[in-house]
Write an enzyme that holds these catalytic residues in place. Structure first.
Site, PDB file in Angstrom:
ATOM      1  N   ASP A  61       2.225   2.606   3.405  1.00 47.11           N
ATOM      2  CA  ASP A  61       1.388   3.787   3.184  1.00 47.11           C
ATOM      3  C   ASP A  61       1.378   4.693   4.414  1.00 47.11           C
ATOM      4  O   ASP A  61       1.478   5.912   4.298  1.00 47.11           O
ATOM      5  CB  ASP A  61      -0.032   3.306   2.852  1.00 47.11           C
ATOM      6  CG  ASP A  61      -1.014   4.441   2.669  1.00 47.11           C
ATOM      7  OD1 ASP A  61      -0.854   5.206   1.697  1.00 47.11           O
ATOM      8  OD2 ASP A  61      -1.945   4.568   3.483  1.00 47.11           O
TER       9      ASP A  61
ATOM     10  N   ASP B 151       0.859  -1.190   0.000  1.00 51.22           N
ATOM     11  CA  ASP B 151       0.000   0.000   0.000  1.00 51.22           C
ATOM     12  C   ASP B 151       0.895   1.239   0.000  1.00 51.22           C
ATOM     13  O   ASP B 151       1.754   1.394   0.860  1.00 51.22           O
ATOM     14  CB  ASP B 151      -0.905  -0.016   1.237  1.00 51.22           C
ATOM     15  CG  ASP B 151      -2.057   0.961   1.111  1.00 51.22           C
ATOM     16  OD1 ASP B 151      -1.844   2.091   0.614  1.00 51.22           O
ATOM     17  OD2 ASP B 151      -3.179   0.604   1.501  1.00 51.22           O
TER      18      ASP B 151
ATOM     19  N   SER C 163      -6.911   4.109  -1.162  1.00 48.61           N
ATOM     20  CA  SER C 163      -6.711   2.659  -1.080  1.00 48.61           C
ATOM     21  C   SER C 163      -8.001   1.889  -1.311  1.00 48.61           C
ATOM     22  O   SER C 163      -7.977   0.767  -1.816  1.00 48.61           O
ATOM     23  CB  SER C 163      -6.136   2.280   0.285  1.00 48.61           C
ATOM     24  OG  SER C 163      -4.863   2.841   0.421  1.00 48.61           O
TER      25      SER C 163
ATOM     26  N   HIS D 268      -1.204   2.611  -5.105  1.00 55.03           N
ATOM     27  CA  HIS D 268      -0.861   3.991  -5.474  1.00 55.03           C
ATOM     28  C   HIS D 268       0.452   4.342  -4.808  1.00 55.03           C
ATOM     29  O   HIS D 268       0.961   3.569  -3.999  1.00 55.03           O
ATOM     30  CB  HIS D 268      -1.946   4.973  -5.003  1.00 55.03           C
ATOM     31  CG  HIS D 268      -2.271   4.819  -3.545  1.00 55.03           C
ATOM     32  ND1 HIS D 268      -1.416   5.217  -2.544  1.00 55.03           N
ATOM     33  CD2 HIS D 268      -3.321   4.235  -2.921  1.00 55.03           C
ATOM     34  CE1 HIS D 268      -1.944   4.916  -1.382  1.00 55.03           C
ATOM     35  NE2 HIS D 268      -3.093   4.293  -1.571  1.00 55.03           N
TER      36      HIS D 268
ATOM     37  N   THR E 238      -7.842  -1.984   2.132  1.00 53.20           N
ATOM     38  CA  THR E 238      -7.270  -2.920   1.160  1.00 53.20           C
ATOM     39  C   THR E 238      -7.827  -4.341   1.308  1.00 53.20           C
ATOM     40  O   THR E 238      -8.415  -4.865   0.354  1.00 53.20           O
ATOM     41  CB  THR E 238      -5.724  -2.893   1.214  1.00 53.20           C
ATOM     42  OG1 THR E 238      -5.309  -1.531   1.180  1.00 53.20           O
ATOM     43  CG2 THR E 238      -5.102  -3.660   0.081  1.00 53.20           C
TER      44      THR E 238
ATOM     45  N   GLU F 124      -1.254  -7.932   2.178  1.00 49.35           N
ATOM     46  CA  GLU F 124      -1.015  -6.488   2.120  1.00 49.35           C
ATOM     47  C   GLU F 124       0.086  -6.048   3.083  1.00 49.35           C
ATOM     48  O   GLU F 124       0.034  -6.360   4.278  1.00 49.35           O
ATOM     49  CB  GLU F 124      -2.280  -5.695   2.495  1.00 49.35           C
ATOM     50  CG  GLU F 124      -2.028  -4.197   2.379  1.00 49.35           C
ATOM     51  CD  GLU F 124      -3.001  -3.289   3.127  1.00 49.35           C
ATOM     52  OE1 GLU F 124      -3.666  -3.757   4.067  1.00 49.35           O
ATOM     53  OE2 GLU F 124      -3.064  -2.101   2.774  1.00 49.35           O
TER      54      GLU F 124
HETATM   55 MG    MG Z   1      -4.193  -0.513   2.784  1.00 49.10          MG
HETATM   56 ZN    ZN Z   2      -2.854   6.150   1.997  1.00 53.51          ZN
END
Ligand code: MG
Ligand code: ZN
Length: 537
Positions: free
Chosen positions: A303, A40, A94, A346, A147, A298
């Site tokens: 992130d 992530d 996300s 992303h 996610t 994940e």
């Molecule tokens: Mg996530």
């Molecule tokens: Zn984020």
């Protein structure tokens, strides 16, 4: 994009040539298992940080300086690239991005497992289940977070985590290993004198803080048990569960699991399994199904570190996914029936090592003729590689330094001097008292929105530029700290949210199949390809 364009697009995606897996008719070319690993926030620059560390740090903790990403390509993986934008906008989050990957359809920001019109979309995991395969979700954040949720839940908003927990159970994902206990236990558990509080404390052997975010009395742990799940709340309990058990629900924290620095430092004595250990258990259990499986893993805290602009923690999160990916690659080695796909939803933070006007390095002598007379000096500071070792040596995340250590002080002790000491004890990028004061400075919130989850504070940390792009306002002291150490780290971050940078897609397994991913995609198209793989068996 209007609705008609969407219909045209769906048709275009459906018209993609189907994978020629069965064409050669060889049973050993059948795809049984699909493992999707999502970093992530892991844009190309985040992978670049790991790669730079492996190649250029003095003594990296990476064997032979080969990352799992380099290894994957060395071993013949295909490399594609994918645009991440959500339906009708340029940016993404996300929820929409994972939904696009999970369903192969365009989705709007904040939404979980539903299409851009608001209809429930069937997910890759649900398709796998229908085909008789086993399914798994592993994450180091919360099971109910955007996610993992997007693969087995259908809700209008990512914030509906209590409902998402019910969806995950209803979908019946076979193996679920993550954090986020607070969405699985009844509201009454918040009363420490209640019977349910005592019961849950015993059940979890005291390993997890018992606190509930539910607004009802549903005990989803009991419901899971009745549905045939074995429960685990710490590493020991997880280890003790037989591989034959089929269904496991393992929740190891009230919210997210430990960040990369903490996980690394407590590796040998933690009661919480690592991302690698959870993934290993999931593979052990899922592989028992002759029909194969779909597993989504994940690395979600990449992130979070990037939202905080916390480069040292980000490096440790990248080391975490590196370790996990290496394990998965070892497991899948020589298995033509297993596809391993590694990608991101992303990029987060607009991260990059940069050159600056600060502290231009002195002239050095070089053996070549070109610099014999004058020596060599670069015009700017391009960043000494020793910075990588210093980043690795960070002892606490910015979140821990600020929200745990500093915020736990009595109010009269919360001074710039105290903050300076905490920062300087835990990183090699030292700050002054004056810099600490800037991290603690506040201002009136220009973007105030009443009752907004993130924008409802009247007074917020004082950002000097691009305030609107630092939306998690209560956390912005971390981003201010990043600005103070930017020159020392040769690092710039552009925001506290996400950028629309395309992401990389690594695909390993059957070569004929993986080559079809070598193209410039958009997340829904990549999602459709993943669904095709699951259906290909
Ligand atoms: Mg996530
Ligand atoms: Zn984020």
């Amino acid at each position: 994009m209007n609705k008609i364009c969407f219909h045209l697009l769906s048709l275009a995606l459906l018209a993609l040539p189907s994978l020629s897996i069965q064409a050669d008719g060889q049973s050993n070319n059948k795809i049984k298992n699909v493992i999707l690993i999502i970093g992530d926030g892991m844009g190309p620059a985040q992978i670049g940080l790991l790669e730079t560390y492996a190649r250029q740090a003095t003594n990296p903790v990476i064997e032979n300086r080969i990352t799992a990403f380099t290894r994957m390509l060395n071993e013949g993986a295909a490399l594609g690239i994918s645009m991440t934008y959500a339906a009708n906008v340029m940016g993404t989050d996300s929820a929409s991005s994972a939904t696009q990957l999970a369903t192969g359809k365009a989705a709007r920001p904040d939404t979980i497992g539903i299409d851009s019109d608001g209809n429930s979309s069937v997910t890759a995991l649900e398709i796998a289940k229908k085909l008789g395969k086993s399914t798994g979700l592993v994450s180091d954040v919360r099971l109910t977070h955007a996610t993992p949720a997007s693969f087995a839940a259908h809700q209008a908003s990512r914030t509906m985590e209590n409902k998402i927990a019910i969806d995950l159970l209803t979908t019946g994902v076979d193996v679920m290993l993550s954090g986020g206990l607070r969405h699985w236990i009844p509201e009454q558990a918040n009363d420490k004198s209640s019977a349910i509080f005592k019961q849950l404390t015993e059940l979890t052997t005291g390993s997890i803080k018992i606190t509930s975010k539910r607004k009802d009395q549903r005990n989803l742990l009991m419901e899971a048990q009745q549905a045939g799940y074995q429960l685990a709340f710490n590493k020991q309990q997880l280890d003790a569960i037989s591989e034959q058990s089929g269904k496991i629900l393992g929740i190891f924290s009230d919210s997210n699991l430990p960040n990369g620095i903490k996980a690394h430092r407590t590796k040998n004595h933690s009661t919480i399994p690592t991302l690698k250990e959870m993934s290993a258990k999931a593979l052990d259990v899922l592989q028992k199904n002759d029909q194969g499986f779909f597993l989504m893993i994940e690395a979600g805290l990449i992130d979070w570190a990037a939202h905080d602009n916390d480069t040292g923690t980000l490096l440790h999160e990248m080391l975490k996914i590196n370790e996990t990916l290496n394990y998965v690659l070892d497991w899948a080695a020589k298995r033509e029936d297993t596809m391993v796909i590694v990608t991101a939803d992303h990029e987060t933070g607009g991260f990059g090592f940069s050159y600056s006007a600060n502290n231009i390095l002195a002239s050095i002598s070089l053996p070549g003729a070109a610099f014999k007379e004058t020596g060599y000096q670069s015009s700017f500071n391009y960043g000494a590689t020793q910075i990588l070792d210093k980043l690795y040596n960070q002892k606490l995340s910015y979140d821990d330094m600020l929200s745990k250590v500093f915020d736990s002080l009595d109010s009269e002790q919360k001074t710039p001097l105290a903050l300076m000491k905490i920062i300087n004890q835990n990183t090699e990028f030292k700050i002054t008292e004056q810099q600490a004061a800037r991290v603690l400075a506040t201002e009136q919130n220009d973007y105030y929105v009443a009752d907004h989850k993130d924008l409802s504070l009247k007074q917020v940390p004082k950002m000097d530029v691009n305030d609107a792009f630092f939306v998690y306002q209560s956390d912005n002291r971390r981003n201010l700290l990043a600005i103070e150490v930017a020159e020392q780290q040769s690092v710039v971050w552009s925001n506290g949210t996400h950028t629309a940078s395309p992401v990389l897609v690594f695909v390993k397994g059957n070569k004929k199949v993986s080559d079809d991913f070598v193209r410039f995609m958009w997340q829904p198209e990549l999602g459709q390809k993943i669904i095709e793989l699951i259906k290909a068996d």
